[in-house]
Enzyme design. Structure first.
Site, PDB file in Angstrom:
ATOM      1  CE1 TYR A  70      12.005  -0.265  -5.209  1.00 20.63           C
ATOM      2  CE2 TYR A  70       9.924   2.263  -5.791  1.00 20.63           C
ATOM      3  CZ  TYR A  70      10.237   0.722  -4.568  1.00 20.63           C
ATOM      4  OH  TYR A  70       9.976   0.456  -4.179  1.00 20.63           O
ATOM      5  CE1 TYR A  94       6.236  -2.059  -3.209  1.00 26.10           C
ATOM      6  CE2 TYR A  94       3.863  -1.177  -3.727  1.00 26.10           C
ATOM      7  CZ  TYR A  94       5.623  -1.486  -2.491  1.00 26.10           C
ATOM      8  OH  TYR A  94       6.495   0.375  -2.487  1.00 26.10           O
ATOM      9  CG  ASP A 136      -2.816  -1.979  -0.565  1.00 35.08           C
ATOM     10  OD1 ASP A 136      -3.102  -0.952  -1.476  1.00 35.08           O
ATOM     11  OD2 ASP A 136      -1.597  -2.087  -0.505  1.00 35.08           O
ATOM     12  CE  LYS A 163       1.361   4.035  -6.467  1.00 34.80           C
ATOM     13  NZ  LYS A 163       1.237   2.630  -5.841  1.00 34.80           N
TER      14      LYS A 163
HETATM   15  C1  LIG Z   1       2.379   1.721  -4.531  1.00 33.89           C
HETATM   16  C2  LIG Z   1       1.334   1.037  -3.486  1.00 33.89           C
HETATM   17  C3  LIG Z   1       1.398   1.207  -2.011  1.00 33.89           C
HETATM   18  C4  LIG Z   1       2.718   2.009  -1.535  1.00 33.89           C
HETATM   19  O1  LIG Z   1       2.176   3.416  -2.096  1.00 33.89           O
HETATM   20  P1  LIG Z   1       3.388   5.146  -1.672  1.00 33.89           P
HETATM   21  O2  LIG Z   1       2.437   6.098  -1.833  1.00 33.89           O
HETATM   22  O3  LIG Z   1       4.637   4.449  -2.268  1.00 33.89           O
HETATM   23  O4  LIG Z   1       4.123   4.535  -0.379  1.00 33.89           O
HETATM   24  C5  LIG Z   1       0.926   0.084  -1.371  1.00 33.89           C
HETATM   25  N1  LIG Z   1       0.006  -0.685  -1.714  1.00 33.89           N
HETATM   26  C6  LIG Z   1      -0.190  -0.477  -3.509  1.00 33.89           C
HETATM   27  C7  LIG Z   1      -1.230  -1.782  -3.806  1.00 33.89           C
HETATM   28  C8  LIG Z   1       0.453   0.360  -4.423  1.00 33.89           C
HETATM   29  O5  LIG Z   1       0.825  -0.209  -5.319  1.00 33.89           O
END
Ligand SMILES: *Cc1c(COP(=O)(O)O)cnc(C)c1O
Length: 423
Positions: free
Chosen positions: A11, A140, A238, A267
């Protein structure tokens, strides 16, 4: 001619890049720089650090494991770190979600969930036409092609437009003043129209992160889940960002009181220590892959699946984060934010201010909005000079701190923002 190898940053417009500050160590809520200064990591190093940098129990587990076993092929060997992690996961995941598939990052956790959902429909009920998804405009879900496809279309996905598969995208509310109907009505209509082709719905429960820290009313989520369940759609949560305490509960689905069919985690899973991700499935989905025929298995796997060192980091993180102590820290941070939110509500330079759990966000009134404006970079630079690392999403400034961040450090973080608000 020999060219010197150079790093290409994520980015980042490399043409404009100047020298970056050098981080030499990180401890608790702080990042220490080579020039002797330190900054508060007020966005948890892109939302991954949970308890704090270099949490001692994770350091210890990783050090020990690194001497015992680095990596083995997960499809051929079980190992103590995976067993240890499984045991920890069993203590925090709901009974209805017992099947855990490993990958390495949030995007692959989402890719796995999408593939599982589509293949499951094909194999259980012979409904191969159910091969698309319904998702929200400001969502996202990651940067790989499948995850981008179910994410909102914007500046980030534009160059890859031709590669993305189509999904049913629905309008939604974005600000705290938006009514529940703003989040539900388009969804409800589109489900009615397209449900026969839908494999599932994918949602970031309570907080849409990268889309602008958009915080959802609980009632809207409840209604969306209830509509999805009625139509038999797989509900995919997610929780790559919301997982591991960000919303004030260990998981957002607990705050909501609804268990999804598929859950994506990454994460905060290892406390921010190492890459690891999980796609957790219910029995219906898992069972649809069981067969005497090899061709019905799940065709997915990554080189580092189930890496032992990542597994012990995650197990140590979960063992620690289960303690009631951390729940108290979440509510401490939440109350701190809420007081500030209350006092800044209606500020002339803010369009909106909102909070959910340990996260606070505010929409600045700036002339040139959007991610490509220079506001974010300039803001970030000034906050850094005040000892706080912040990285706004366009004109959305947010705080997403590690849970060890003290009230004094929270005060310093908010002050850095307030100084910008009242120049
Ligand atoms: C950061 C994020 C992703 C992608 O995760 P990466 O480890 O960066 O591939 C997917 N979904 C959500 C909600 C996120 O915040």
């Amino acid at each position: 001619m020999k060219t010197k190898a150079k790093i290409w940053l994520p980015y980042t417009q490399m043409k404009k890049i100047k020298e970056l500050p050098e981080a030499i160590s990180a401890k608790g809520s702080l990042i220490h720089l080579k020039n002797g200064k330190k900054v508060i990591d007020a966005i948890s190093s892109w939302w991954v650090i949970t308890l704090g940098h270099c949490e001692p129990s994770i350091v210890k587990a990783v050090q020990k494991q690194a001497q015992e076993m680095d990596q083995v092929l997960f499809a051929n060997f079980n190992h103590p770190p995976a067993k240890k992690l499984l045991k920890e996961l069993q203590s925090i995941l709901p009974k209805k979600l017992p099947y855990i598939f490993f990958s390495d990052n949030g995007s692959t956790a989402v890719e796995s969930a999408l593939k599982m959902a589509v293949q499951s429909w094909k194999q259980t009920k012979g409904e191969a036409q159910r091969n698309t998804f319904i998702s929200f405009k400001n969502s996202y879900h990651g940067d790989t092609v499948g995850a981008m496809s179910v994410s909102g279309r914007n500046l980030f996905t534009y160059p890859y437009k031709k590669l993305l598969f189509s999904v049913v995208r629905v309008k939604q509310g974005t600000r705290s003043s938006d009514p529940v109907s703003a989040y539900v009505s388009d969804f409800s209509e589109k489900v009615k129209k397209y449900h026969a082709t839908l494999a599932g719905v994918i949602i970031e429960p309570f907080i849409q992160g990268a889309g602008g820290m958009i915080m959802w009313p609980k009632e809207a989520l409840k209604e969306i889940c209830s509509i999805s369940k009625k139509k038999g759609l797989y509900l995919i949560f997610d929780e790559v960002m919301t997982g591991f305490g960000r919303t004030g509960e260990l998981f957002a689905f607990q705050k909501l009181g609804i268990t999804p069919d598929l859950l994506c985690l990454s994460k905060g899973l290892t406390g921010g220590f190492l890459p690891l991700a999980l796609t957790v499935a219910n029995k219906t989905i898992y069972d649809s892959f069981l067969s005497d025929e090899k061709k019905l298995m799940f065709f997915h796997g990554h080189s580092f699946t189930g890496n032992p060192i990542s597994c012990v980091a995650a197990a140590a993180n979960i063992k620690e984060i289960k303690k009631t102590k951390w729940k108290k820290e979440w509510s401490r941070i939440e109350s701190f934010h809420q007081k500030k939110i209350h006092s800044l509500k209606g500020h002339k330079n803010l369009i909106d201010i909102r909070g959910c759990g340990t996260i606070a966000a505010m929409e600045f009134r700036v002339k040139n909005q959007g991610y490509s404006s220079s506001f974010a970079e300039e803001f970030s630079k000034k906050a850094f000079q005040r000892g706080v690392f912040l990285r706004p999403l366009g004109n959305i400034v947010y705080i997403l701190p590690p849970y060890c961040t003290s009230n004094k450090e929270l005060e310093q973080t908010w002050s850095a923002i307030e100084e910008e608000l009242n120049p």
